[in-house]
Design an enzyme around this catalytic site. Structure first.
Site, PDB file in Angstrom:
ATOM      1  N   VAL A   1       2.407  -5.591   3.501  1.00  0.00           N
ATOM      2  CA  VAL A   1       1.718  -6.506   3.859  1.00  0.00           C
ATOM      3  C   VAL A   1       2.388  -7.667   3.611  1.00  0.00           C
ATOM      4  O   VAL A   1       3.073  -8.128   2.566  1.00  0.00           O
ATOM      5  CB  VAL A   1       0.862  -6.681   3.531  1.00  0.00           C
ATOM      6  CG1 VAL A   1      -0.335  -8.041   4.961  1.00  0.00           C
ATOM      7  CG2 VAL A   1      -0.425  -5.616   3.900  1.00  0.00           C
TER       8      VAL A   1
ATOM      9  N   GLY B   1       1.055  -1.273  -0.008  1.00  0.00           N
ATOM     10  CA  GLY B   1      -0.338   0.292   0.238  1.00  0.00           C
ATOM     11  C   GLY B   1       1.225   1.432  -0.122  1.00  0.00           C
ATOM     12  O   GLY B   1       1.922   1.723   0.485  1.00  0.00           O
ATOM     13  N   THR B   2       0.604   2.996   0.069  1.00  0.00           N
ATOM     14  CA  THR B   2       0.846   3.575  -0.141  1.00  0.00           C
ATOM     15  C   THR B   2       2.003   3.846   1.375  1.00  0.00           C
ATOM     16  O   THR B   2       2.608   4.218   0.690  1.00  0.00           O
ATOM     17  CB  THR B   2       0.393   4.723   0.212  1.00  0.00           C
ATOM     18  OG1 THR B   2      -1.008   4.512  -1.377  1.00  0.00           O
ATOM     19  CG2 THR B   2       0.530   6.004  -0.386  1.00  0.00           C
ATOM     20  N   TYR B   3       0.861   3.448   2.806  1.00  0.00           N
ATOM     21  CA  TYR B   3       1.348   3.593   3.878  1.00  0.00           C
ATOM     22  C   TYR B   3       2.752   2.541   4.747  1.00  0.00           C
ATOM     23  O   TYR B   3       2.946   2.522   5.495  1.00  0.00           O
ATOM     24  CB  TYR B   3       0.993   4.293   4.514  1.00  0.00           C
ATOM     25  CG  TYR B   3       0.576   5.418   4.287  1.00  0.00           C
ATOM     26  CD1 TYR B   3       1.014   6.855   4.533  1.00  0.00           C
ATOM     27  CD2 TYR B   3      -0.913   5.457   3.117  1.00  0.00           C
ATOM     28  CE1 TYR B   3       1.039   8.029   3.565  1.00  0.00           C
ATOM     29  CE2 TYR B   3      -1.037   7.359   3.139  1.00  0.00           C
ATOM     30  CZ  TYR B   3      -0.436   8.106   3.026  1.00  0.00           C
ATOM     31  OH  TYR B   3      -0.836   9.213   2.428  1.00  0.00           O
ATOM     32  N   GLY B   4       2.191   1.196   3.529  1.00  0.00           N
ATOM     33  CA  GLY B   4       2.328  -0.140   4.465  1.00  0.00           C
ATOM     34  C   GLY B   4       2.584  -0.878   3.616  1.00  0.00           C
ATOM     35  O   GLY B   4       2.426  -1.313   1.846  1.00  0.00           O
TER      36      GLY B   4
ATOM     37  N   ASP C   1     -13.902   2.009   6.640  1.00  0.00           N
ATOM     38  CA  ASP C   1     -13.386   1.052   5.153  1.00  0.00           C
ATOM     39  C   ASP C   1     -14.004  -0.300   4.810  1.00  0.00           C
ATOM     40  O   ASP C   1     -13.542  -0.667   4.185  1.00  0.00           O
ATOM     41  CB  ASP C   1     -11.758   1.187   5.088  1.00  0.00           C
ATOM     42  CG  ASP C   1     -11.674   1.469   3.123  1.00  0.00           C
ATOM     43  OD1 ASP C   1     -12.407   1.426   2.422  1.00  0.00           O
ATOM     44  OD2 ASP C   1     -10.395   1.304   2.894  1.00  0.00           O
TER      45      ASP C   1
END
Length: 472
Positions: A34, A29-32, A142
């Site tokens: 997985v 993702g943009t921030y993390g 979300d």
């Protein structure tokens, strides 16, 4: 960049992150990022490991705190949290959660072709998960198909990815008008709260439990009909006024039983009060599942005949989307984003965020479009044995600031070499591939192109392998 430095977005097999050893990356993702990881001392313990891409990201502390308050069979357990640090490097927070081996909700429906009764049970479990979240003072913010997993083994349902979540007392990380969320699942009251141009004193809309219930209604409608709920006004995401009649899933898919259709319409009510609480909804769903007649046991979708050999038409359910609804959501999000980009002013960065929303939105395979103006949620978990799903491409948007070790432009905003371009404070190489294939190359989508970060070259080791703490 120091010799042996590892990019948190691309950890190699065997890398140690706290007590966990990385097996493979399953989402970005943009921030993390997985990863699937195992306990370094006990290989039987498998977890989903979320690692921040930016040092000290406060989203992880917020998500960890919310998950630590939840104890519910339909919410993955928080197993561990901490920070990962390389020698003389910054600290990256991480979260380790219960591993769920399963498919996303819409993929599960494609594979299993469930009945109305099965869907009622699934929705009841999700409503109970929301009940527990709301009782803990939290809001998911979300809820959607790609953030819901159905276990392959037991058929258990899990509400995942609380990266956009919030709880009472938590710090606000996103400026007005919206906190994180996905446009097609945002409630009508959220959209009605926005008045453009935004006044200087505007406060961000604060989603509550009713917003989660509405998003679950959108999820249910799409699960039942393979479409998003219709909009009556393309300039207003749902176009609902208080007291307006809710849409009927049964009118779109006649195989849907009456009880499921009515409860889906209830969740989609324009009036937050009419939706009821998550607990009330769960009780109604459970009653309908146990009391439904033979109609509830009819599969929602009939088996499809294989297409003629001379055609290459895709089966109806391979891509879940409603073209008109998707474009309506995109137009609304884009217009808001562009207006907000100029309102923020200081903000070259905010204008670039709005442009990213506009540029990426035509990818209709996305689950409701990108996260609307605000910080993006972490990618939902992906099944490790399948090819990357469409949700992989959702996450690969260019991050708002450079990675550690990435080349930076000089004072004249120029990057070394003719092939590098400056974006968001870093130097990037544009790849000559279709943006739809960008995720396969670990690239990032930006303004219709695919880019990879230009990293400083490592000096070769002169005396054997580079040593590092917290490594393989």
């Amino acid at each position: 960049m120091q010799p042996g430095y590892l990019n948190p977005a691309r950890l190699p097999l065997g890398t140690r992150v706290g007590p966990w050893r990385v097996l493979e990356r399953i989402g970005l993702g943009t921030y993390g990022a997985v990863y699937r990881a195992i306990d370094a001392q006990d290989s039987r313990r498998i977890v989903a490991l979320k690692l921040a891409l930016h040092p000290g990201d406060e989203r992880f502390a917020r998500e960890g705190e919310l998950l630590s308050r939840l104890r519910h069979p339909s919410v993955p357990r928080l197993v561990d949290q901490g920070v990962w640090q390389q020698p003389a490097g910054p600290c990256y927070p991480y979260l380790a959660m219960q591993w769920v081996d399963g498919a996303s909700l819409y993929d599960w429906a494609l594979q299993r072709r469930p009945t109305s009764r099965q869907v009622l049970h699934v929705l009841a479990s999700l409503a109970r998960a929301l009940e527990a979240t709301h009782a803990a003072g939290g809001v998911h913010r979300d809820v959607k198909g790609d953030n819901i997993l159905v276990s392959d083994a037991q058929g258990s349902v899990f509400l995942t990815d609380f990266g956009s979540g919030h709880y009472l007392g938590a710090a606000t990380l996103t400026p007005p008008p919206f906190p994180p969320g996905t446009p097609a699942y945002r409630s009508p009251e959220a959209w009605r709260s926005v008045k453009l141009p935004l006044p200087a004193s505007a406060a961000a809309y604060a989603p509550g439990p009713a917003d989660d219930v509405f998003a679950l209604g959108v999820t249910a409608f799409r699960l039942i009909t393979d479409e998003y709920p219709p909009r009556s006004d393309p300039t207003s995401l749902y176009g609902h006024e208080a007291g307006a009649a809710s849409v009927s899933a049964r009118a779109v898919n006649g195989r849907c039983c009456e009880e499921l259709s009515e409860l889906t319409s209830r969740m989609l009510s324009a009036s937050p009060k009419a939706r009821g609480s998550a607990r009330e909804l769960a009780e109604a769903l459970e009653d309908a599942a146990h009391g439904g007649g033979p109609e509830a046991d009819v599969p929602l979708f009939a088996p499809e005949a294989p297409p003629p050999e001379e055609t290459s038409a895709a089966p109806r359910h391979v891509v879940h989307r409603a073209p008109g609804a998707t474009w309506s959501a995109w137009l609304t999000a884009a217009s808001l984003g562009l207006a907000l980009g100029s309102w923020w002013g200081t903000g070259v960065h905010r204008a670039e965020e709005a442009e990213q929303v506009r540029a990426s939105a035509p990818e209709e395979e996305r689950d409701g479009g990108t996260v609307a103006v605000g910080d993006a949620a972490l990618t939902a978990l992906e099944h490790p044995d399948r090819a990357p799903a469409v949700r992989s491409s959702i996450a690969l948007e260019l991050p708002p600031k450079p990675f550690p070790g990435q080349r930076r432009p000089d004072g004249n905003m120029r990057c070394p070499g003719k092939t590098q371009v400056p974006i968001n404070g870093g130097c990037w190489l544009k790849l000559s591939i279709d943006p739809k294939d960008c995720a396969k190359e670990d690239g990032y989508v930006y303004q219709g192109g695919c880019y990879t970060p230009a990293l400083r070259r490592e000096r070769p080791a002169t005396s054997g392998p580079t040593k590092r703490t917290d490594g393989p």
